[in-house]
Motif scaffolding. Structure first.
Motif, short mmCIF file in Angstrom:
data_model
loop_
_atom_site.label_atom_id
_atom_site.label_comp_id
_atom_site.label_asym_id
_atom_site.label_seq_id
_atom_site.Cartn_x
_atom_site.Cartn_y
_atom_site.Cartn_z
N LEU A 60 -5.19 -6.97 -2.61
CA LEU A 60 -5.36 -6.11 -3.78
C LEU A 60 -4.27 -5.06 -3.86
CD1 LEU A 60 -7.05 -5.18 -6.22
CD2 LEU A 60 -8.40 -3.76 -4.66
N GLU A 97 -1.11 -6.69 -5.12
CA GLU A 97 -1.20 -6.95 -6.55
C GLU A 97 -0.98 -5.69 -7.37
OE1 GLU A 97 -4.59 -8.36 -9.80
OE2 GLU A 97 -4.86 -8.83 -7.66
N VAL A 98 -1.57 -4.56 -6.94
CA VAL A 98 -1.42 -3.29 -7.69
C VAL A 98 0.03 -2.83 -7.67
CG1 VAL A 98 -2.04 -0.85 -7.67
CG2 VAL A 98 -3.81 -2.59 -7.35
N ARG A 148 2.18 -5.03 -9.89
CA ARG A 148 1.92 -4.78 -11.31
C ARG A 148 2.62 -3.51 -11.80
NH1 ARG A 148 -3.31 -4.66 -11.25
NH2 ARG A 148 -3.55 -2.40 -11.27
N GLU A 153 -14.06 -4.82 -6.20
CA GLU A 153 -12.62 -5.03 -6.37
C GLU A 153 -12.08 -4.27 -7.58
OE1 GLU A 153 -9.42 -8.77 -6.80
OE2 GLU A 153 -11.59 -9.15 -6.67
N GLN A 154 -12.85 -4.22 -8.65
CA GLN A 154 -12.36 -3.53 -9.85
C GLN A 154 -12.20 -2.03 -9.59
OE1 GLN A 154 -14.87 -4.11 -13.25
NE2 GLN A 154 -13.67 -2.77 -14.59
N ASP A 197 -9.28 -1.37 -7.31
CA ASP A 197 -8.05 -1.50 -8.10
C ASP A 197 -7.80 -0.20 -8.87
OD1 ASP A 197 -6.50 -2.07 -10.61
OD2 ASP A 197 -6.34 -4.05 -9.68
N GLN A 198 -8.85 0.35 -9.48
CA GLN A 198 -8.73 1.62 -10.21
C GLN A 198 -8.32 2.75 -9.26
OE1 GLN A 198 -12.35 2.72 -12.12
NE2 GLN A 198 -11.50 4.51 -13.15
N THR A 207 -4.58 2.20 -8.21
CA THR A 207 -3.70 2.43 -9.37
C THR A 207 -3.57 3.93 -9.64
OG1 THR A 207 -4.36 0.30 -10.31
CG2 THR A 207 -3.37 1.93 -11.80
#
Length: 826
Positions: free
Chosen positions: A676, A679-680, A683, A710-711, A714-715, A718
């Motif tokens: 994760l 991926e962040v 991105r 996971e969401q 991710d927040q 980010t």
């Protein structure tokens, strides 16, 4: 003038009822004068009626919130007691002062119920009426006042009446014209006159009059010196009335019961002693008379003595008479008479003159009396000495008779010690003519017995009895009597009730004094305690008055360890909580205002270029002008970035709303946090190519799998990475590290940007808060990202922290997430 107009007769009536009732219950025998003859047998019940009525009225006056029937019951009892006292003590004995005083008191007492509805009392009208009536009566019939109360004033009674009338008129005029100074001058003079009456009746020991006039004098003094009606409310008044009723009334009640029992016991003892004294005196006299009769009978029937008399043996007769006089101890003289009343042999001891005594009633009775021994009426001898004589006839044979006479001196009888206790007066009288044989107090004889004028001869006709009567001074006394068996004599023992009951009177006086002293001490203590309690409650009241007022000290000092101190401590704690709450509210309002300002600014920032770009596109499309594909891509990319920015802002606000409403939940599932993070980072590098070179990622060689949302992670990542890039200058490195540490996953986002001031670190994760240098170095945002990050981490059971050496020294955010104990979705 308000105080004078509001003064009530009810208070005077209560005071008079308490004073008169207390004196009747505690010292009833002080009401033994003739003036109280009609109520004397009922003094205690009438005094109890006074006390009950006054006590119930006092309770109703002190507690106006009680049901109205309480006051009505007290007034009914009080009116009944006043009416009985007025009629039996004032009207029937014709007492002018009491007749006027109590009649006006009852009349004003009844009328005042109507005037009180207007807030007006009738005490001044009552005092004025009493003064005017006293003045008229003193001028018209001064002898009545001299007789009952003012004997010491004598000729000055009329002048006193004139002063009463003038002052009463002045008081009436002052009340009518509403002149307080005039009223107070008249009240001062009346107070002195009532005090004079108090001293006058005190010399007569009239307890009821003394109490009534003392109450009137005290009322005048209070009205003269008082300036305003006392406030009968608050803690001090409640304590005062509670202590007044709880301290004085129980003591008076218990004392009254003790005094009643003591009085009854002493009364029984007094009656018993009087009857014992009568019985002892009667027994002694009966024994003396019986022995005297027996001795004379033996002498008169002795053969030797009869032979001596028949033969005229004067030496033998004289010898026998000498033995009768000297050795018997009963007789003071003895002589012998023939049947014509001539002296056969005179008394050896008294050497009386010879002569004929046929005129004496004792000789005449002996001629008719047969052979029994006769007791004569008392009489004076030729030498003016009081005697009674025993006479017995002697049969000399051949129809001849002689008479043996033995005399008992009443003077010697009066010198015999009394068998009664000290304080008792003994009288012995002959029932045939009421002649007094003996009186222990004055020593009078042969006069009419005083007791016959007190109780009457008919009351003494019974063999024995006990009753009460009035002496010649108008004082009540107990009278016990009994007839001496075998004689026409009656023995009477009398005792003054006042002297006999003086110990009980003193005890009752001490009980009343102790009750008054205890009441006074209790009232003083209640005022002291009330003042302390009132001051502390006033402090609390002032604290409540300023409660919630900014910049005002609301703490109240707590004194002692009682309930009020605990209440004060609780108030201070409440005030502190309110202060904190208000401070938090003010801070929340300030944050809200700041948020609204920032939100409007942040929302306007992407909307402005969006609107401008869209307007440009609309114009180009409307004019038919085309754009090359490259420019179209740039325009669309710019629009997309602004839309993303709006989306993030709205998402942050929605997340904060969910946090505050408790709807922020997690959906956990197995995932790899290292993947994760990669991926962040990728991105962000793609979307922000200008910052791609300064962003680096450090990952472990193995995957880090756990149960997370996971969401939300991710927040979290980010937000942290975007913040690091936003507050770092171009080219400054930003490092993202993911590693395993002590069974947990540790994520670090470190930059070399503007850093964080030390004072801003504790509040950095507070919603809507932004560090001072972040505000100065504007980079957009609402101050919600870090608050959301903290909530995400804590919902996973982890913790988030920040480290910065100060402004310009960079920042490092650290996140620790557990792998074994993960919070499941609610």
């Amino acid at each position: 003038m308000e105080l004078l107009e509001r003064a009530r007769v009810e208070w005077i009536t209560v005071a008079v009822g308490l004073v008169v009732g207390t004196s009747m219950v505690f010292v009833p025998y002080e009401f033994g004068a003739v003036l109280f003859q009609y109520i004397y047998p009922y003094v205690r019940p009438l005094g109890s009626l006074f006390l009950v009525g006054a006590g119930v009225m006092l309770a109703a006056l002190m507690y106006p919130a009680w049901p109205p029937f309480v006051g009505r019951v007290g007034r009914a009892f009080m009116l009944a007691a006043l009416a009985i006292y007025w009629w039996t003590v004032c009207v029937l004995p014709v007492g002018p002062t009491g007749t006027v005083l109590y009649l006006l008191m009852m009349a004003m007492f009844v009328m005042e119920r109507r005037t009180l509805r207007r807030g007006q009392g009738l005490l001044l009208a009552f005092l004025s009426g009493v003064a005017l009536c006293f003045g008229v009566l003193m001028a018209w019939a001064p002898q009545g006042f001299v007789r009952f109360a003012m004997a010491a004033m004598g000729a000055y009674v009329r002048w006193t009446g004139l002063l009463f009338f003038l002052l009463g008129a002045v008081l009436a005029v002052g009340l009518w014209r509403r002149k307080p100074l005039l009223c107070r001058l008249a009240l001062g003079g009346l107070g002195l006159l009532f005090l004079n009456l108090t001293i006058g009746v005190a010399s007569w020991r009239s307890w009821s009059g003394l109490g009534s006039y003392a109450v009137l004098a005290l009322a005048c003094a209070l009205l003269v010196w008082g300036r305003r009606w006392p406030a009968l409310e608050g803690v001090r008044w409640r304590l005062f009335r509670g202590m007044a009723l709880a301290s004085v009334l129980p003591i008076v009640a218990v004392g009254a019961v003790a005094s009643y029992l003591a009085q009854k016991a002493l009364e029984a003892e007094l009656h018993g002693k009087a009857q014992q004294a009568v019985a002892a005196e009667t027994a002694w006299l009966a024994q003396t008379a019986s022995m005297a009769s027996s001795l004379l009978r033996v002498y008169s029937q002795g053969p030797a003595f009869v032979a001596m008399v028949r033969a005229g043996n004067r030496e033998g007769i004289q010898e026998r008479l000498t033995l009768l006089e000297s050795q018997s101890g009963l007789f003071d003289a003895a002589w012998l008479l023939d049947e014509t009343g001539d002296t056969l042999m005179t008394s050896v001891r008294l050497n009386w003159v010879n002569g004929n005594f046929a005129y004496r009633s004792y000789f005449q009775d002996a001629l008719k009396g047969g052979s029994q021994v006769l007791l004569s009426r008392p009489f004076l001898s030729r030498t003016n000495l009081p005697f009674v004589v025993f006479t017995v006839p002697m049969d000399l044979g051949a129809g001849r008779r002689a008479f043996l006479v033995a005399a008992l001196s009443l003077k010697r009888l009066g010198l015999q010690p009394s068998l009664a206790s000290p304080g008792y007066r003994v009288e012995i009288f002959d029932r045939r003519d009421g002649s007094l044989l003996r009186e222990t107090e004055r020593g009078n004889v042969l006069s009419r017995a005083p007791v016959l004028d007190l109780v009457g001869a008919r009351a003494l006709t019974r063999p024995e009895g006990l009753q009460e009567a009035f002496d010649d001074t108008g004082r009540r006394m107990v009278v016990a009597h009994a007839q001496v068996e075998g004689t026409p004599w009656t023995v009477v023992v009398t005792a003054q009730m006042r002297e006999a009951f003086a110990p009980v009177t003193r005890m009752g006086g001490w009980v009343v004094a102790i009750a008054v002293l205890a009441g006074a001490i209790a009232l003083v203590l209640s005022q002291w305690v009330g003042r302390d309690v009132a001051q502390r409650l006033e402090s609390l009241r002032d604290g409540f008055a300023v409660l919630g007022t900014p910049s005002v000290e609301q703490r109240v000092p707590a004194r002692g360890d009682d309930e009020i101190a605990q209440l004060t401590v609780g108030f201070n704690e409440m005030a502190a909580r309110i202060d904190r709450t208000q401070k938090e509210l003010r801070e929340a309002i300030a944050i809200r205002d700041q948020f609204l300002s920032m939100a409007s600014h942040e929302l306007r920032t992407p909307l402005t270029p969006l609107k401008a770009t869209l307007d440009l596109l609309i114009r180009q499309l409307g004019s038919g002008q085309g754009t090359n594909p490259e420019r179209q891509r740039e325009t669309i990319a710019r629009l997309n970035r602004q839309v993303d920015r709006l989306t993030r802002l709205i998402g942050d606000m929605l997340d904060v709303s969910r946090l505050q409403s408790g709807r922020f939940t997690l959906t956990v599932a197995p995932m790899d946090v290292a993947a994760l993070a990669r991926e962040v980072v990728e991105r962000i590098q793609v979307t922000r190519p200008e910052r791609a070179e300064q962003l680096t990622l450090e990952l472990p060689t193995v995957s880090l799998v756990g149960r997370w949302d996971e969401q939300r992670l991710d927040q979290l990542l980010t937000n942290l990475v975007e913040n690091a890039l936003r507050y770092s200058p171009p080219g400054a490195p930003v490092v993202v590290r993911v590693l395993e540490e002590d069974g947990q996953v540790r994520v670090e986002v470190e930059d070399r940007g503007i850093g964080i001031p030390e004072e801003s670190v504790p509040q950095l994760f507070t919603p809507f808060f932004r560090a001072r240098n972040a505000t100065e170095h504007y980079a957009g945002g609402l101050g919600l990202g870090l608050a959301i990050c903290r909530e995400i981490v804590e919902r996973h059971g982890g913790r988030i922290g920040v480290r910065s050496d100060g402004p310009g020294q960079g920042t490092c955010f650290t996140v620790n997430l557990p792998r074994a104990a993960i919070a499941e979705a609610a």
